[in-house]
Motif scaffolding. Structure first.
Motif, PDB file in Angstrom:
ATOM      1  N   ASN A  29       0.591  -1.196  -0.260  1.00  0.00           N
ATOM      2  CA  ASN A  29      -0.081  -0.071  -0.010  1.00  0.00           C
ATOM      3  C   ASN A  29       0.852   1.304   0.145  1.00  0.00           C
ATOM      4  OD1 ASN A  29      -1.050  -2.545   1.580  1.00  0.00           O
ATOM      5  ND2 ASN A  29      -3.144  -1.011   1.414  1.00  0.00           N
ATOM      6  N   GLU A  33       0.275   1.059  -3.983  1.00  0.00           N
ATOM      7  CA  GLU A  33      -1.105   1.474  -4.275  1.00  0.00           C
ATOM      8  C   GLU A  33      -1.551   2.994  -3.671  1.00  0.00           C
ATOM      9  OE1 GLU A  33      -5.421   1.692  -2.973  1.00  0.00           O
ATOM     10  OE2 GLU A  33      -3.506   1.800  -1.621  1.00  0.00           O
ATOM     11  N   SER A 145      -8.872   1.524  -6.475  1.00  0.00           N
ATOM     12  CA  SER A 145      -8.005   0.396  -6.522  1.00  0.00           C
ATOM     13  C   SER A 145      -8.636  -0.781  -6.239  1.00  0.00           C
ATOM     14  CB  SER A 145      -6.886   0.965  -5.681  1.00  0.00           C
ATOM     15  OG  SER A 145      -7.075   0.586  -4.624  1.00  0.00           O
ATOM     16  N   PHE A 240      -1.642  -4.461  -8.848  1.00  0.00           N
ATOM     17  CA  PHE A 240      -3.132  -3.467  -8.481  1.00  0.00           C
ATOM     18  C   PHE A 240      -3.470  -2.812  -9.798  1.00  0.00           C
ATOM     19  CE2 PHE A 240      -0.503  -2.849  -4.498  1.00  0.00           C
ATOM     20  CZ  PHE A 240      -1.244  -3.665  -3.761  1.00  0.00           C
TER      21      PHE A 240
END
Lengths: 249, 249
Positions: A29, A33, A145, A240
């Motif tokens: 993350n 992301e 996402s 992702f």
């Protein structure tokens, strides 16, 4: 009790492990992301934001810091929202405990709707997008996402094929057109995700009148590659998929 | 001679094998790609069509049959265009021998631009889309098919991993973010294709002002599954990606 919606984040073991990992600041993350989703955010000055699957409220705080007039953070997990109220409490942020697919906000609309890695837990994507479209103000933007369909496609989700020394030979891909449930161990056994094809993800937005503005398949930031060398594998297959769509041109 | 553009279709061996296979009527094109691309075609009544990589002119004829006022078929291969002029000669169809990326049609525009499985041979996608955008009339539509990035990603393009008995275990996927040349044997050695990510394919259209209207990852028709049982593998990984984009809403 009939368990209607999956709520792994309220599982004791999951919650403990997950929050510890997220707190470390060295996750997919942090390095892949979140930078990508932030890169797609419009100016938030004076705008209302709906954060679907807001977790600990970190992104809600980020939106307020960037000038959002109000943020509504929605999450299914009581534990995550308790954490959010502790760590990201702000007069401009409201938290609501609800499955994101059952949202009932009557006639409210938002300038920006964002959802970070929550949509792959939702069974009925079509209905969710219908709801989101209604909740978007005119010219409103929806940025989300999800795990990349390349990752969720294969039913057996043990996907790196390795040689005897553990070198990653290639990524095993399969079952692409068979949309639906995938079960995976992630901190705990039996985490359920829903695989959908890229065409389903995109066309459902278009059918609901949204215009596709950007698609990202992000790689790691340089800092991520330094601190988590394995993120170099994002070049081999993307974890992702991030989509930005707009109600209006 | 400096070979600027790849022109496999004028290779004697390739041309002979390729035209024989296409003539059979039992190909991936017949059962997967062509039905899908046709499903995205708008009404052609009175419309002008540009067909980039028109090959033997079969699709140009299809467009005239559906009411197109004129079709310009462009192909790099003299041999394919000779065939086109024999098999699909029509007063409303004009054929032009040119690499599709070097098209110079001054101020002509077209209501519909179509390109079937040609774009993965083109090195400079960004420039091609710029050219196509200029050639599209207002509200014009661009529909194209390309090999799916899931297929072109891995540099070693021998992608079905099989067990000792030849059963397909999974599809080997790799090198996704490394866009560029891929070499493959297809009738002849050294056929060059260009791999691009889904985000590149889509965002380049958007950046040039086109709106995404549909994305298909088609499977075989029922007739195809009957006549070519191996097409069931399209459920496991898609061979083609088809995109429809529009200049205007």
């Amino acid at each position: 009790m009939l368990k209607l919606k999956q709520n792994i984040y309220d599982d004791e073991v999951f919650f403990k492990e997950y929050t510890a990992v997220r707190k470390s600041g060295t996750t997919y993350n942090d390095f892949i992301e979140q930078p990508a989703i932030k890169s797609l955010m419009p100016s938030l000055e004076g705008k209302s934001v709906l954060d679907l699957g807001c977790g600990n409220g970190q992104f809600a705080s980020y939106c307020v810091d960037r000038g959002a007039s109000k943020v509504l953070g929605v999450d299914i997990s009581k534990k995550m929202l308790e954490l959010a109220k502790q760590e990201n409490n702000h007069e401009k942020i409201e938290y609501l405990c609800s499955p994101i697919e059952d949202l009932d906000l009557s006639n409210q609309t938002f300038h920006v709707i964002v959802s970070s890695l929550a949509i792959h837990y939702i069974k009925d994507y079509s209905n969710l997008i219908k709801t989101i479209t209604k909740l978007l103000a005119k010219d409103g933007e929806f940025i989300f996402s999800t795990e990349h369909p390349i990752v969720t496609a294969r039913k057996d989700m043990d996907n790196w094929v390795k040689d005897e020394e553990g070198n990653k030979l290639h990524w095993a891909f399969d079952n692409y057109q068979e949309e639906g449930q995938r079960k995976q161990r992630w901190h705990i056994d039996g985490v359920i995700k829903y695989h959908r094809t890229i065409s389903t993800l995109v066309n459902t937005l278009i059918i609901n009148g949204l215009n596709i503005k950007n698609i990202l398949e992000p790689q790691s930031t340089p800092a991520g590659l330094e601190q988590m060398p394995k993120l170099v594998n994002e070049r081999r297959r993307p974890s992702f998929l991030i989509i930005k769509a707009k109600k209006g041109l």
